[in-house]
Scaffold this active site. Sequence first.
Site, PDB file in Angstrom:
ATOM      1  N   GLY A 239       0.835  -1.197   0.000  1.00  0.00           N
ATOM      2  CA  GLY A 239       0.000   0.000   0.000  1.00  0.00           C
ATOM      3  C   GLY A 239       0.867   1.243   0.000  1.00  0.00           C
ATOM      4  O   GLY A 239       1.986   1.230   0.510  1.00  0.00           O
ATOM      5  N   VAL A 240       0.320   2.292  -0.607  1.00  0.00           N
ATOM      6  CA  VAL A 240       1.024   3.561  -0.596  1.00  0.00           C
ATOM      7  C   VAL A 240       0.005   4.609  -0.202  1.00  0.00           C
ATOM      8  O   VAL A 240      -1.083   4.647  -0.760  1.00  0.00           O
ATOM      9  CB  VAL A 240       1.602   3.890  -1.992  1.00  0.00           C
ATOM     10  CG1 VAL A 240       2.336   5.219  -1.938  1.00  0.00           C
ATOM     11  CG2 VAL A 240       2.523   2.796  -2.464  1.00  0.00           C
TER      12      VAL A 240
ATOM     13  N   ASP B  69     -11.620   9.712  10.898  1.00  0.00           N
ATOM     14  CA  ASP B  69     -11.421   9.367   9.488  1.00  0.00           C
ATOM     15  C   ASP B  69     -12.041   8.006   9.187  1.00  0.00           C
ATOM     16  O   ASP B  69     -11.398   7.136   8.620  1.00  0.00           O
ATOM     17  CB  ASP B  69      -9.921   9.387   9.177  1.00  0.00           C
ATOM     18  CG  ASP B  69      -9.652   9.569   7.682  1.00  0.00           C
ATOM     19  OD1 ASP B  69     -10.616   9.882   6.954  1.00  0.00           O
ATOM     20  OD2 ASP B  69      -8.514   9.383   7.248  1.00  0.00           O
TER      21      ASP B  69
ATOM     22  N   GLY C 236       3.210   7.383   3.571  1.00  0.00           N
ATOM     23  CA  GLY C 236       4.390   6.687   3.070  1.00  0.00           C
ATOM     24  C   GLY C 236       3.981   5.333   2.521  1.00  0.00           C
ATOM     25  O   GLY C 236       2.867   5.173   2.037  1.00  0.00           O
ATOM     26  N   LYS C 237       4.883   4.380   2.609  1.00  0.00           N
ATOM     27  CA  LYS C 237       4.585   3.064   2.034  1.00  0.00           C
ATOM     28  C   LYS C 237       4.277   2.042   3.128  1.00  0.00           C
ATOM     29  O   LYS C 237       4.788   2.138   4.235  1.00  0.00           O
ATOM     30  CB  LYS C 237       5.775   2.583   1.223  1.00  0.00           C
ATOM     31  CG  LYS C 237       5.870   3.270  -0.117  1.00  0.00           C
ATOM     32  CD  LYS C 237       7.016   2.727  -0.928  1.00  0.00           C
ATOM     33  CE  LYS C 237       7.088   3.453  -2.266  1.00  0.00           C
ATOM     34  NZ  LYS C 237       8.370   3.287  -2.915  1.00  0.00           N
ATOM     35  N   VAL C 238       3.476   1.055   2.773  1.00  0.00           N
ATOM     36  CA  VAL C 238       3.190  -0.046   3.688  1.00  0.00           C
ATOM     37  C   VAL C 238       3.750  -1.326   3.090  1.00  0.00           C
ATOM     38  O   VAL C 238       3.458  -1.656   1.933  1.00  0.00           O
ATOM     39  CB  VAL C 238       1.675  -0.191   3.933  1.00  0.00           C
ATOM     40  CG1 VAL C 238       1.425  -1.285   4.958  1.00  0.00           C
ATOM     41  CG2 VAL C 238       1.080   1.113   4.413  1.00  0.00           C
TER      42      VAL C 238
ATOM     43  N   GLY D 276      -0.684   8.713   1.867  1.00  0.00           N
ATOM     44  CA  GLY D 276      -0.123  10.040   2.085  1.00  0.00           C
ATOM     45  C   GLY D 276       1.057   9.975   3.043  1.00  0.00           C
ATOM     46  O   GLY D 276       2.007  10.743   2.944  1.00  0.00           O
TER      47      GLY D 276
END
Length: 823
Positions: free
Chosen positions: A493-494, A610, A498-500, A496
């Site tokens: 996953g990417v 959120d 950063g990356k996962v 806001g």
Amino acid sequence: MINVGNFFELQIWISFVLCLIYFSFGFTPIDNYLIDCGSFTNTSVDNRVFVSDNSSSIHLFTQQNISANISFSSISSNSNYSALYHTARIFTGPSTYSFPIKQKGRHWIRLHFFPFLYEIYNMSSAKFSVSTQSFTLIREYQSGNNGSLVKEYSLNITSDKLAVTFTPLANSFAFLNAIEFFSLPDELIPQGATTIGSQNGYQNLQKQALETVVRVNMGNQVVSPQTDPLWRLWVADDAFLAHNGLAKFVSNVESVNFTGEKPTEQIAPADVYGTATMLNSEQNPHTNANVTWIFHVDSGFEYLVRFHFCDISNASQPYLFNVYINTWYASHDFNLQNFTTKTKGAPFYMDFIIRVSDSHKLSVSVGPSTTVESYPTAFLNGLEIMKINNSRGSFDVLESESNFSTSSKIRVSLIVGLAAGLFFSIVLVSVLFLLCRRRKKLAQIDHMKAEDKFAMNGGGVTAIFSSTKTGYRFPFVVIREATDNFNESLVIGVGGFGKVYKGVLRDETMVAVKRGGSQSHQGLAEFRTEIEMLSQFRHRHLVSLIGYCDEQDEMIIIYEYMENGTLKDHLYGSNFPSLSWRQRLDVCIGSARGLHYLHTGSTKAIIHRDVKSANILLDANFMAKVADFGLSKTGPDLDQTHVSTAVRGSFGYLDPEYLTRQKLTEKSDVYSFGVVMLEVLCGRPVIDPSLPREEMDLVEWASKCQKSGHLGDIVDPKINNQIKPESLKKFGETAEKCLARCGLDRPSMGDVLWNLEYALQLQGNEEKCSPNGEIPLQTNLVNQSHTTMSISEFSMGGMHDLAGISMSKVFAQMVQEETRESY
Ligand SMILES: *[C@@H]1O[C@H](CO)[C@@H](O)[C@H](O)[C@H]1NC(C)=O
């Protein structure tokens, strides 16, 4: 009679007073470098002195350069700056202007280009790049035309000097006529803004550079740099109007009232707020049209769009209208009065971020609200569009993220040209091209969707750590090992943030590793909040924290790995198998339980802020867990006094009461949850611009259907024949209550939970097979067992939750074994 001496005294006195006036009302930048390049003398423009770059005070590092002069008669520019365009500096090798910084923060850099012919150097054909330490401002300057060009960038400077480097491309040279570099007022560029049409509800701008694309004064009046406190040029809007038949230009500069309000003249001067372009409905009280402006932009970039509003009319009623960017709502039923304390003449601005991917157009519209019956009005006073640098720190199309599709487009058209006679090749190529684009699009969608959240049942592990807080902290080397040195192929996953990455710890626990990209304040704050929240709360329906790492400026969070990704992925827009109605109810019940626990599980309520389908994750058994606590807050007791100006959350899910009054309570989560319920029921995105206007906004459309008793008509076709009418009725009523305009009218999360359980009961226990018989038997088994489990676990105690974690882990193994057997 005044003699000469007195006259001079008078002059000095007048200039002194003028100076005072200037300093008390104008803006004096701390860092202020103005350079007239190639000139041997200083040049004054509108009371600002541009220093010659032959002067010793200017740090110019260059080996080969030439001061170029143009004969006065050939100046054709009528720009305010034309005095600067008589000279230029030509660089035949890499050259750098270096500016020491007194005040860190946002600065503007304006580059002035006015190409002319000097000896053998035809500046119109110069090719060069311009860069700073961190950003490529221009990758390949090509002017071609002969007019003047001013490029403006805003950079957040954190070092002690800024170096602007000009590098000629092979066999060419660089040139520059003038440069302005000065500090900006802090308020000018926001830390971030709401993102429209994407998963990332809020984008952090702190580290980004911005390039001004266009700055427009509506009302079709130019505002020149002399009259702007920050020497900005505001161009007239006529040239951008899509069809100006219904647009009316109005002006009433006297009515603009700055005193005591948030935007100051530095945001935009009265000349900008005092003129507007309006929708003219005088001829036809039922006018139904937008006023639209269209701007040419580069695709593959994000843009910061700032709207300036000011009601300069004498109308007694407040105006109500819609504001759009491209086809998205920027504001629905926008009412200026909700944002300003004074009714008339108070300026207001709002910022949005939008990504432009497939077109070269960015359009902005204002148009009638459906709630206004006759003589609709809509207006806009000013607009600024700023391009945000891409992930490579560049503003250049050639380096933009859509580079792949652009170059493939060019390639395809070349091939098509060459094979003009061969019909077969054309067909083949176009098919390939379309496939390519489609795949690219899907890839992009996946990319955006996946976001920061995935995890799994690390039940046992989390239980061990929960006793000692320090146990959460992981050494960086361990994480590096778990993710194979942050191997790109493990990115799941990417977002806001950063990356996962998917990772495996030494004890073979699968984990999701979220690595923050930047050590910004915003990021750091969210990082801390998330760790604090997650380490405080333990619940089987909240994603578990396994650990974190803050070594060497790293911001890494390790979560349990969730096999089945986000709820959203199982509802629409991906190839994941879709969920049955019963599974959907289970997911809603699970996430409602998680939120209920957040709201009531401790002495102070926690507001998630959120809630959306992309933040609800599914484990191997499709059990729902709420994720992403980066924005969470304790409230409302903390927030009643605190009115935060930055509205956070995700577009489409935001509580209207929070949007307009910035009042944040648990009921804001209830609203967002209601939106998720509709997504679950209808299997479509919250905002779908591809649908007819009436249906575009899911909340609006579903509420309408619910009121008229036709909710059944818009149920996701995939589950339509599984839902029992009573269950649908209960579900629909509950969603409707969650979406009540006023927070007080919404049920609590506990009530929602109760109603959802009831809807599940009404659905009954016998399982219907999905129409295509695709749901495997195991899944049904899982669901039934879940139902029985959920009844016994209605209470939210900590003990139950830990028990729940391990139980579900055992359960996961059982299911996996069963699955293995059946394959
Ligand atoms: C105004 O523009 C929006 C966004 O493009 C569109 O959805 C809407 O239908 C337009 N309204 C009218 C009256 O054309």
